[in-house]
Design an enzyme around this catalytic site. Sequence first.
Site, mmCIF file in Angstrom:
data_model
loop_
_atom_site.group_PDB
_atom_site.id
_atom_site.type_symbol
_atom_site.label_atom_id
_atom_site.label_comp_id
_atom_site.label_asym_id
_atom_site.label_seq_id
_atom_site.Cartn_x
_atom_site.Cartn_y
_atom_site.Cartn_z
ATOM 1 C CB SER A 8 -8.106 0.646 5.726
ATOM 2 O OG SER A 8 -8.796 1.824 6.046
ATOM 3 C CE LYS A 37 -4.009 1.807 2.668
ATOM 4 N NZ LYS A 37 -4.819 1.577 3.889
ATOM 5 C CB SER A 58 -7.973 3.684 2.915
ATOM 6 O OG SER A 58 -7.117 3.005 3.834
#
Lengths: 495, 497
Positions: free
Chosen positions: B179, B80, B155
């Site tokens: 997330s 990420k 996210s």
Amino acid sequence: MTELVDYDELLTRYDPALGLEVHVELNTATKMFCGCPNVFGGDPNTHVCPVCLGLPGSLPVINGKAVESAIRIGLALNCEIAQWCRMARKNYFYPDMTKNFQTSQYDEPIAYDGFVELEVDGETFRVEIERAHMEEDAGKATHVGTSGRIHGADYSLIDYNRAGVPLIEIVTRPILGAGAKAPAVAKAYVAHLRELVKSLGVSDARMEQGSLRCDANISLMPAGSDVLGTRTETKNVNSLRSVERAIRYEMTRQAAILDGGGRVIQETRHFDESTGTTGSGRSKEQAEDYRYFAEPDLMPIAPSAEWVEALRETLPEPPAEHRRRLQGEWGFSDIDFHSIVASGALALVEETVAAGTTPAAARKWWVTELARRANQDGLELDELAITPAQVAAVQGLVDDGQVNDKLARQVIEGVLAGEGEPADVVKSRGLAVVSDEGALSSAVDEVIAANPDVADKIRAGKVAAAGALIGQVMKAMRGQADAGKVRELILAKLT
Amino acid sequence: MNPLLRLSAADLADMMSRGELTSEDLTRACLERIDAQNPTLNVFLSVDPEGALEAARAVDARRAAAEHLGPLAGIPIAVKDNFCTTDFATTCGSRMLEGWVPPYDATVVTRLRQAGLIIVGKTNMDEFAMGSSTETSAFGPTRNPWDTDRIPGGSGGGSAAAVASFMTPLAVGSDTGGSIRQPGSVTGTVGVKPTYGGVSRYGLVAMASSLDQPGPVARTAYDAALLHQIIGGYDPMDSASIDAPVGELATAARARSLDGVRVGVVKEFAGEGYEPGVLRRFEEAVDVLRAAGAEVVEVSCPHFTYALPTYYLIQPAELSSNLARFDGMRYGLRVGDDGTRSAEEVMNLTREAGFGREAKRRIIIGTYALSAGYYDAYYGSAQRVRTLIQRDFAAAFETVDVLVSPTTPTVAFKIGERVADPLSMYLADLCTIPSNMAGNASASFPAGLSDDGLPVGFQVMAPPLADERLYIIGGVLERALEARWGGPLLRELEAKA
């Protein structure tokens, strides 16, 4: 130019209230929250890492040694030590603060509710300590341009070497009732803290390098009132002398405003060493909202009772007891001992004695000759370019008969001028006392020949007249003759 | 699609250890898949094919030299884009950090490299991890591989979509309010939020420091456990890091039975607002656990109802402080610095241009919640409710070993559907937030497809430091469901494509 009021006169109408905030930079090996070296100086931005630069993703880890130093300072200030406390974030913008918040302590300081006792002009003053808390220092901004201040600067240079250096902020409760002595109490308090943290070994406490700095809150209230007036905060006063001067100046400035029916504005002020005055800084009329909250990146600090007690064992002798002991050991009268304390020479005299000379000799040099030099140069005694060991060495030369006191002053002058160790100065300046019989004898003969009338008086039995001839010989030998020997020679030749 | 990509990370690693596959070939296959899929899905913000292949060759060389290598050495992985990496830009999905290459690696990244994993690229995310749909990314939304009109969760939508679309077998995410788990749920992948302090946050760009937790994204419970063991464990650089062993998570993921395991169904997480398809898959999964020997009881956690509003005070408060450093002065974007403007004006222009709407919204909310006059009413109260939620967990874990619930109330919603209504967007994390508030371990496992053919997630919550319980439940559930489905859930996705 601000109108001022006569200092003694203002005290008939106003009582000063002081609040002192002293920041002490700890001399830990590494910074507060990272492993960067904690050293003064260095090329800009060479002692930095992601943590002290506040780079995205970086996290602080607290320095255990800094916590230990904070606890020891707290104990030495007779404070309670928190059994559990936290760091907090103080959110505000400052150009040299890397994260745009400062990691500090807010409602949970590591140490609180302490006091110190000071002696000022023979009177004991108790200063209450509200708290001592841990925080990190910011970087150092240099504003380049004619003003030297951020406003009007062409550009600013930022050095983050100091960012994250551990600080202890020591905050007093309002100091009331000092009256005319308020500036002297403040100076004595800062001097006391400086001595204290040095004796604890937790800070270099060098005011000129900013490792101990004082913010002085000052306000005046009508005499007899118990309602505090509006205060100003004079920031970063960086010498003992300045602490006293700045407070005295602020008192006269505020009194002038109040006398004129005006209102003191709550603001920060800066002290100008060269003029001895304070100037307006940032206005603090609106209370700032720091949006404090518990620092979520750091775990709470819970010093165990055992640890705190073990640290208490490491405290040095308290300054007052220390003084009593020294006076006894040295055998000084109260007057002589206080002359040492008053001139701020105690630690220096102690070190000089430790370097191998008598207390009387150490006192003689520091309290007379060196105090005069410091005063003349506007320096503190310990800022002079001479060490206790060097002073002891100078006295050693006197004791060995290599120089007399008068020559010793020249040796000291040479050391202060950077000409090397005392023995080197004696050599390079040619200051050694001459006691060689041959050299002295010919000088004596010359003086006798030049002063036949004085010589006749001595021959006639007026021995006291020898003094005049001794003086002549000393002058001829630029003060370097052994006066006793000269006298002996004169008398031997003429009687 | 190269059939290799269908295999689990553990199986691929076995092939490599037997000499049947090289990391270079596998990495090349992943890179080809990325080339083919990324233009549609917008999963990767940056890819470094040369760097990845070079790293792969280095692992192959070490293997050839008979060096001892870890269990996932040579496996490609996606990270990420809020983890600092010295060889990729780290943008956090924000214009504010566009092009910023950190001078240091996050601890998670360091551990991946040391374990020989191949970081192929950085994945898309909601800006600074604020969002539940990956729509707030400054670099455009990521699309759900199950239905490209839908969101992949957020996210960490990029990390979940990378794994779901077979671009990489593994990914790393960060979970502040769900997330990792919510994207896992809506993409049919496994997402784990370890115990707070179990995986180092050092080098993870913070959103809300007291809630953020890195964790694994995978296609199987066993793969996630192997990855968790690599990235987990004590890190002196993170003060919140727990100095305790990670535990035998991979062993736990291979458990066969749930005899003696007590499972608590959270009463508050059902009913109104939960899609019927989601609830049906959840109930079936609970039956599977019961059939495997678990004792199932209903447990009430009354304060979980307040978790969402509490979260939306604490998280923006911490975020407003953490994002203060993005002022355009030292790194990243700077706007308007033409020599005529003051530093303050440049900061304002930079923040105006650099932060998106959601970031601005939360900074303002957080600043307000922390301000002197409102602190007690908002932030202070929220912290007290947080304590009550922690007590609910503590009380529940006195009677059960794990708690379970749907991971999300609904399946993936359509792109754009909730953008204009932040409150409805926030509901996506309703079930996942309590675990972040309490710092305990929790995970989402695939539970099948809803009536409309979209994945549903099953959430397991365990006490702090009991992460192995997640894998015990997840592993048993996974094997039982896959036996019923005739293979992994993601085969359905392949069949659709």
